[in-house]
Design a protein around this motif. Structure first.
Motif, PDB file in Angstrom:
ATOM      1  N   ASP A  29      74.388 -21.821  58.850  1.00  0.00           N
ATOM      2  CA  ASP A  29      73.852 -21.204  59.904  1.00  0.00           C
ATOM      3  C   ASP A  29      74.452 -19.849  60.328  1.00  0.00           C
ATOM      4  O   ASP A  29      75.896 -19.965  60.329  1.00  0.00           O
ATOM      5  CB  ASP A  29      73.344 -21.945  61.171  1.00  0.00           C
ATOM      6  N   ALA A  30      73.569 -18.812  60.700  1.00  0.00           N
ATOM      7  CA  ALA A  30      74.380 -17.396  60.995  1.00  0.00           C
ATOM      8  C   ALA A  30      73.588 -16.800  62.052  1.00  0.00           C
ATOM      9  O   ALA A  30      72.341 -17.207  62.465  1.00  0.00           O
ATOM     10  CB  ALA A  30      74.351 -16.698  59.915  1.00  0.00           C
ATOM     11  N   PRO A  31      74.094 -15.962  62.969  1.00  0.00           N
ATOM     12  CA  PRO A  31      73.327 -15.195  63.807  1.00  0.00           C
ATOM     13  C   PRO A  31      72.416 -14.324  62.979  1.00  0.00           C
ATOM     14  O   PRO A  31      72.461 -13.892  62.119  1.00  0.00           O
ATOM     15  CB  PRO A  31      74.378 -14.207  64.477  1.00  0.00           C
ATOM     16  N   GLU A  32      71.035 -14.427  63.766  1.00  0.00           N
ATOM     17  CA  GLU A  32      69.804 -13.601  63.242  1.00  0.00           C
ATOM     18  C   GLU A  32      69.752 -12.275  63.925  1.00  0.00           C
ATOM     19  O   GLU A  32      69.439 -12.215  65.158  1.00  0.00           O
ATOM     20  CB  GLU A  32      68.736 -14.363  63.569  1.00  0.00           C
ATOM     21  N   ILE A  33      69.985 -11.401  63.142  1.00  0.00           N
ATOM     22  CA  ILE A  33      70.002  -9.735  63.803  1.00  0.00           C
ATOM     23  C   ILE A  33      68.594  -9.576  64.144  1.00  0.00           C
ATOM     24  O   ILE A  33      67.640  -9.520  63.160  1.00  0.00           O
ATOM     25  CB  ILE A  33      70.465  -8.710  62.732  1.00  0.00           C
ATOM     26  N   ASP A  34      68.177  -9.080  65.204  1.00  0.00           N
ATOM     27  CA  ASP A  34      66.913  -8.625  65.856  1.00  0.00           C
ATOM     28  C   ASP A  34      66.629  -7.250  65.708  1.00  0.00           C
ATOM     29  O   ASP A  34      67.313  -6.352  66.296  1.00  0.00           O
ATOM     30  CB  ASP A  34      66.755  -9.138  67.324  1.00  0.00           C
ATOM     31  N   ILE A  35      65.710  -7.063  64.730  1.00  0.00           N
ATOM     32  CA  ILE A  35      65.634  -5.649  64.371  1.00  0.00           C
ATOM     33  C   ILE A  35      64.784  -4.873  65.410  1.00  0.00           C
ATOM     34  O   ILE A  35      65.287  -3.595  65.528  1.00  0.00           O
ATOM     35  CB  ILE A  35      64.701  -5.511  63.110  1.00  0.00           C
ATOM     36  N   ALA A  36      64.035  -5.355  66.242  1.00  0.00           N
ATOM     37  CA  ALA A  36      63.713  -4.840  67.354  1.00  0.00           C
ATOM     38  C   ALA A  36      64.614  -4.506  68.379  1.00  0.00           C
ATOM     39  O   ALA A  36      64.453  -3.336  68.951  1.00  0.00           O
ATOM     40  CB  ALA A  36      62.641  -5.541  68.110  1.00  0.00           C
ATOM     41  N   LYS A  37      65.435  -5.480  68.685  1.00  0.00           N
ATOM     42  CA  LYS A  37      66.495  -5.320  69.613  1.00  0.00           C
ATOM     43  C   LYS A  37      67.527  -4.133  69.198  1.00  0.00           C
ATOM     44  O   LYS A  37      67.863  -3.148  69.914  1.00  0.00           O
ATOM     45  CB  LYS A  37      67.288  -6.432  70.066  1.00  0.00           C
ATOM     46  N   LEU A  38      67.985  -4.237  67.844  1.00  0.00           N
ATOM     47  CA  LEU A  38      68.907  -3.186  67.288  1.00  0.00           C
ATOM     48  C   LEU A  38      68.065  -1.833  67.381  1.00  0.00           C
ATOM     49  O   LEU A  38      68.637  -0.670  67.896  1.00  0.00           O
ATOM     50  CB  LEU A  38      68.900  -3.460  65.691  1.00  0.00           C
ATOM     51  N   SER A  39      66.687  -1.566  67.126  1.00  0.00           N
ATOM     52  CA  SER A  39      66.179  -0.303  67.218  1.00  0.00           C
ATOM     53  C   SER A  39      66.216   0.296  68.699  1.00  0.00           C
ATOM     54  O   SER A  39      66.400   1.490  68.760  1.00  0.00           O
ATOM     55  CB  SER A  39      64.652  -0.514  66.629  1.00  0.00           C
ATOM     56  N   GLU A  40      66.021  -0.762  69.706  1.00  0.00           N
ATOM     57  CA  GLU A  40      66.054  -0.243  70.920  1.00  0.00           C
ATOM     58  C   GLU A  40      67.367   0.275  71.341  1.00  0.00           C
ATOM     59  O   GLU A  40      67.427   1.349  71.998  1.00  0.00           O
ATOM     60  CB  GLU A  40      65.389  -1.371  72.156  1.00  0.00           C
ATOM     61  N   ALA A  41      68.482  -0.543  70.920  1.00  0.00           N
ATOM     62  CA  ALA A  41      69.667  -0.055  71.186  1.00  0.00           C
ATOM     63  C   ALA A  41      70.153   1.133  70.871  1.00  0.00           C
ATOM     64  O   ALA A  41      70.873   2.038  71.065  1.00  0.00           O
ATOM     65  CB  ALA A  41      70.670  -1.124  70.587  1.00  0.00           C
ATOM     66  N   ILE A  42      69.528   1.538  69.434  1.00  0.00           N
ATOM     67  CA  ILE A  42      69.843   2.848  68.895  1.00  0.00           C
ATOM     68  C   ILE A  42      69.180   3.870  69.726  1.00  0.00           C
ATOM     69  O   ILE A  42      69.871   5.045  69.857  1.00  0.00           O
ATOM     70  CB  ILE A  42      69.465   2.948  67.408  1.00  0.00           C
ATOM     71  N   GLY A  43      68.262   3.553  70.446  1.00  0.00           N
ATOM     72  CA  GLY A  43      67.436   4.673  71.172  1.00  0.00           C
ATOM     73  C   GLY A  43      65.915   5.070  70.868  1.00  0.00           C
ATOM     74  O   GLY A  43      65.471   5.861  71.543  1.00  0.00           O
ATOM     75  N   VAL A  44      65.535   3.998  70.201  1.00  0.00           N
ATOM     76  CA  VAL A  44      64.099   4.384  70.060  1.00  0.00           C
ATOM     77  C   VAL A  44      63.241   3.915  71.262  1.00  0.00           C
ATOM     78  O   VAL A  44      63.393   2.947  71.629  1.00  0.00           O
ATOM     79  CB  VAL A  44      63.567   3.171  68.670  1.00  0.00           C
ATOM     80  N   LYS A  45      62.298   4.682  71.466  1.00  0.00           N
ATOM     81  CA  LYS A  45      61.690   4.722  72.812  1.00  0.00           C
ATOM     82  C   LYS A  45      60.508   3.692  72.523  1.00  0.00           C
ATOM     83  O   LYS A  45      60.290   3.017  73.653  1.00  0.00           O
ATOM     84  CB  LYS A  45      61.088   5.937  73.170  1.00  0.00           C
ATOM     85  N   ARG A  46      59.818   3.728  71.301  1.00  0.00           N
ATOM     86  CA  ARG A  46      58.657   2.784  71.211  1.00  0.00           C
ATOM     87  C   ARG A  46      58.823   1.768  70.332  1.00  0.00           C
ATOM     88  O   ARG A  46      59.124   2.331  69.104  1.00  0.00           O
ATOM     89  CB  ARG A  46      57.342   3.301  71.143  1.00  0.00           C
ATOM     90  N   VAL A  47      58.855   0.547  70.463  1.00  0.00           N
ATOM     91  CA  VAL A  47      59.035  -0.616  69.386  1.00  0.00           C
ATOM     92  C   VAL A  47      57.939  -1.611  69.370  1.00  0.00           C
ATOM     93  O   VAL A  47      57.385  -2.266  70.429  1.00  0.00           O
ATOM     94  CB  VAL A  47      60.451  -1.198  69.469  1.00  0.00           C
ATOM     95  N   ARG A  48      57.039  -1.567  68.438  1.00  0.00           N
ATOM     96  CA  ARG A  48      56.049  -2.408  68.392  1.00  0.00           C
ATOM     97  C   ARG A  48      56.108  -3.430  67.227  1.00  0.00           C
ATOM     98  O   ARG A  48      56.318  -3.340  66.038  1.00  0.00           O
ATOM     99  CB  ARG A  48      54.815  -1.556  67.988  1.00  0.00           C
ATOM    100  N   VAL A  49      56.365  -4.729  67.651  1.00  0.00           N
ATOM    101  CA  VAL A  49      56.049  -5.733  66.617  1.00  0.00           C
ATOM    102  C   VAL A  49      54.538  -6.378  66.333  1.00  0.00           C
ATOM    103  O   VAL A  49      54.091  -6.787  67.306  1.00  0.00           O
ATOM    104  CB  VAL A  49      57.226  -6.924  66.910  1.00  0.00           C
ATOM    105  N   VAL A  50      54.033  -6.263  64.979  1.00  0.00           N
ATOM    106  CA  VAL A  50      52.671  -6.569  64.824  1.00  0.00           C
ATOM    107  C   VAL A  50      52.841  -7.696  63.748  1.00  0.00           C
ATOM    108  O   VAL A  50      53.730  -7.884  62.876  1.00  0.00           O
ATOM    109  CB  VAL A  50      51.936  -5.324  64.205  1.00  0.00           C
ATOM    110  N   ASN A  51      51.577  -8.360  63.861  1.00  0.00           N
ATOM    111  CA  ASN A  51      51.333  -9.620  62.845  1.00  0.00           C
ATOM    112  C   ASN A  51      50.536  -8.731  61.610  1.00  0.00           C
ATOM    113  O   ASN A  51      49.611  -8.202  61.683  1.00  0.00           O
ATOM    114  CB  ASN A  51      50.528 -10.702  63.375  1.00  0.00           C
ATOM    115  N   PRO A  52      51.357  -8.714  60.523  1.00  0.00           N
ATOM    116  CA  PRO A  52      51.039  -7.974  59.139  1.00  0.00           C
ATOM    117  C   PRO A  52      49.419  -8.537  58.650  1.00  0.00           C
ATOM    118  O   PRO A  52      48.892  -8.054  57.898  1.00  0.00           O
ATOM    119  CB  PRO A  52      51.912  -8.057  58.362  1.00  0.00           C
TER     120      PRO A  52
END
Length: 583
Positions: free
Chosen positions: A461-484
């Motif tokens: 088991d390993a930490p699961e990197i959260d792409i949404a939180k990572l994007s927000e931490a970089i400075g992305v203003k809008r992050v949308r997670v959608v069901n493909p």
């Protein structure tokens, strides 16, 4: 004990038998199976790295600590890892270190056909080229010994047919290798200019010693046969030559191909009437032979594009073709396409409908360029989609035009080299829109884990990197997670992106169709409601077909993803769960 093994498996076995302690890689065909098999040996710590550069840097760290280490990658991966590799040639090693490059002549699963033998010459490090699975295992041990004796990393170069060909391998026991003690040595390991200038002298002096080694090492050998023709060859080409000629000709088989053995080559050339070089891709050996002033026949007969085979060599040199039975079989065309139930399909359908430029990347989703989706405009290299979309956007804005540019990149590829491209967009106030296709696995190379899956190569088991939180931490203003699998969610997010100047990332998060558990439903076409409009075919699902004017869905392929149901304008498609519920 003997066992039939892939070349990649044999490399892994060599790592085990010859005392490797640390191994790292980024998966890429035809190298992937090396680390997958090393992971079976618990005596070796092994890991998937986010990219090849990190894998090599980690192997360098393990080597400096005193452990024997190995890093593996496909040929284009060495481009990514070249930066640390070239400096590693200057610092040298502590524990032995082998860098494996698996080249892909014929481009079976690659975007180019580069010949990585030139990397050894460029970086000034020794290179070994095995011809079969037994040599794959043995050469790992030879490479580690050379590495430690001559204080250098060693390049082990495979090609697809060696990596994925099978052969008998004689197995041995693991030879315990003590970790070498680490000693702080700033002039050796800290490559500031003053130290690097001195280490370059060491590299050149080492090359002279390696030139002596290559003349006498046993893996460079002459196999005498008829003296009318002599052939210099290496790698898989050696097996092809032996299959075609047997003992009719004399062969200089080169197992160590950098540095090349000039004296041995001269001796061999003087002993035969006509000299050939048989090698795949570039005239790497041939150029060296010609530079020695030796008359040789090479690429004027032997193709420099694609793989070789015994038939090509026979026709080129012997001017003959073996008789063969020709059987006419009409096989229907089977173009590559996304699997039934692939989470990428809905994203590409929406992007195609919006008629926007979409820069693509390396992975399953590259198939989004294939008809009928045809949603992708480019495919260059890992991570280029995001960086390229930013340049595309800035260029058209600078010319006074206004258009939103999108990119698509997978989760593993985003971790590999997409994060820096996203930082570029944020830092330089861009508004190109990356769509990260997070299918929860590294799919195209065979379902390897990555930093976003929550598992390591060794199954921990390993930490699961959260792409949404990572994007927000970089400075992305809008992050949308959608069901493909929900087209309206995708379309709403794309519309939002097209109508904002903010930096925005869309994450389409849904599992690869091949990840268990099994599909929970299937779709069926109601033939009474079906108007034969063909809209369902536009999503490019292999489960949907048209025959004799009738549209149908293959229940053995259908996963019940419902994308076809959502595009049908006449409600002619019904999706039913395996429990009998209408979805």
């Amino acid at each position: 004990m003997k066992k039939v093994m892939l070349g990649d498996e044999a490399v892994a076995r060599g790592a085990y038998e010859y005392g490797v302690t640390f191994a790292a890689a980024y998966p890429g065909t035809p190298s992937t199976e090396i680390l997958e098999n090393i992971a079976q040996y618990k005596e070796i710590y092994s890991e998937w790295a986010p990219n090849e550069k990190v894998a090599v840097e980690a192997a360098i760290g393990a080597s400096i600590a005193g452990a024997r280490s190995l890093a593996a990658m496909k040929h284009v991966g060495l481009n990514v890892a070249a930066d640390p590799l070239f400096t590693f040639a200057y610092t040298g090693v502590n524990g032995g270190c082998v860098i494996v490059t698996a080249d892909d002549p014929g481009m079976h699963s690659s975007q180019n056909e580069q010949d990585n033998r030139y990397y050894a010459k460029f970086a000034k490090i020794p290179m070994l080229e095995p011809s079969d699975s037994q040599e794959c295992k043995d050469f790992v041990g030879i490479a580690l010994d050379i590495s430690e004796k001559y204080d250098t990393p060693v390049l082990l170069r495979l090609t697809t047919r060696v990596a994925h060909g099978k052969g008998v391998v004689e197995l041995g026991e693991r030879k315990p290798v003590e970790m070498k003690p680490y000693k702080k040595d700033i002039p050796k390991y800290v490559m500031v200019p003053a130290n690097a200038q001195k280490r370059h002298v060491v590299v050149e002096e080492r090359l002279k010693v390696l030139e002596e080694l290559t003349e006498k090492i046993e893996i460079n050998r002459i196999e005498w046969g008829g003296r009318d023709i002599g052939i210099i060859t290496s790698g898989i080409s050696y097996l092809y030559v032996k299959e075609v000629f047997g003992d009719e000709v004399s062969v200089l088989k080169l197992g160590m191909t950098y540095p090349l053995p000039s004296k041995l080559i001269r001796k061999f050339a003087e002993s035969v009437k006509k000299l050939y070089v048989v090698e795949e891709l570039e005239p790497y050996i041939e150029e060296h032979v010609r530079a020695l002033g030796i008359e040789v026949i090479g690429k004027e007969l032997i193709p420099r594009i694609g793989e070789l085979n015994p038939g090509i060599i026979r026709k080129a040199i012997k001017k003959e073709e073996l008789p063969h039975v020709s059987v006419e079989v009409k096989v229907p065309g089977r173009p590559p396409m996304l699997c039934a139930g692939c989470p990428h399909r809905g994203v590409f359908y929406v992007l195609r409908k919006k008629r926007v430029p979409v820069l693509g990347d390396i992975g399953c989703y590259t198939l989004g360029a294939a008809p009928p989706l045809e949603a992708i405009d480019t495919c260059i290299c890992m991570g280029a989609s995001i960086s390229g979309s930013h340049g595309f956007q800035k260029a058209i804005e600078h010319s006074g035009r206004k258009q939103k540019i999108f990119s698509v990149i997978g989760d593993s590829t985003f971790f590999h080299s997409g994060i820096t491209g996203l930082i570029d967009i944020v830092y330089n106030k861009g508004n190109a829109v990356p769509i990260i296709l997070d299918n929860r696995i590294t799919a195209m190379t065979g379902h390897q884990h990555n930093p976003g899956t929550g598992k390591t190569l060794m199954g921990e088991d390993a930490p699961e990197i959260d792409i949404a939180k990572l994007s927000e931490a970089i400075g992305v203003k809008r992050v949308r997670v959608v069901n493909p699998f929900k087209l309206k969610e995708i379309e709403d997010a794309v519309d939002e992106a097209m109508n904002t100047d903010d930096t925005m990332v869309i994450i389409a998060k849904g599992p690869c169709a091949l990840i268990p558990p099994k599909p929970q439903g299937e779709c069926k076409i109601d033939q009474e409601k079906c108007k034969k409009c063909g809209m369902c075919l536009r999503i490019g699902c292999p489960a949907i077909s048209k025959k004799d004017g009738i549209f149908s869905i293959d229940p053995d392929q259908c996963t019940g993803c419902t994308v076809c149901q959502q595009v049908c304008p006449f409600d002619a498609i019904e999706c039913v769960s395996h429990r009998g519920e209408v979805k």
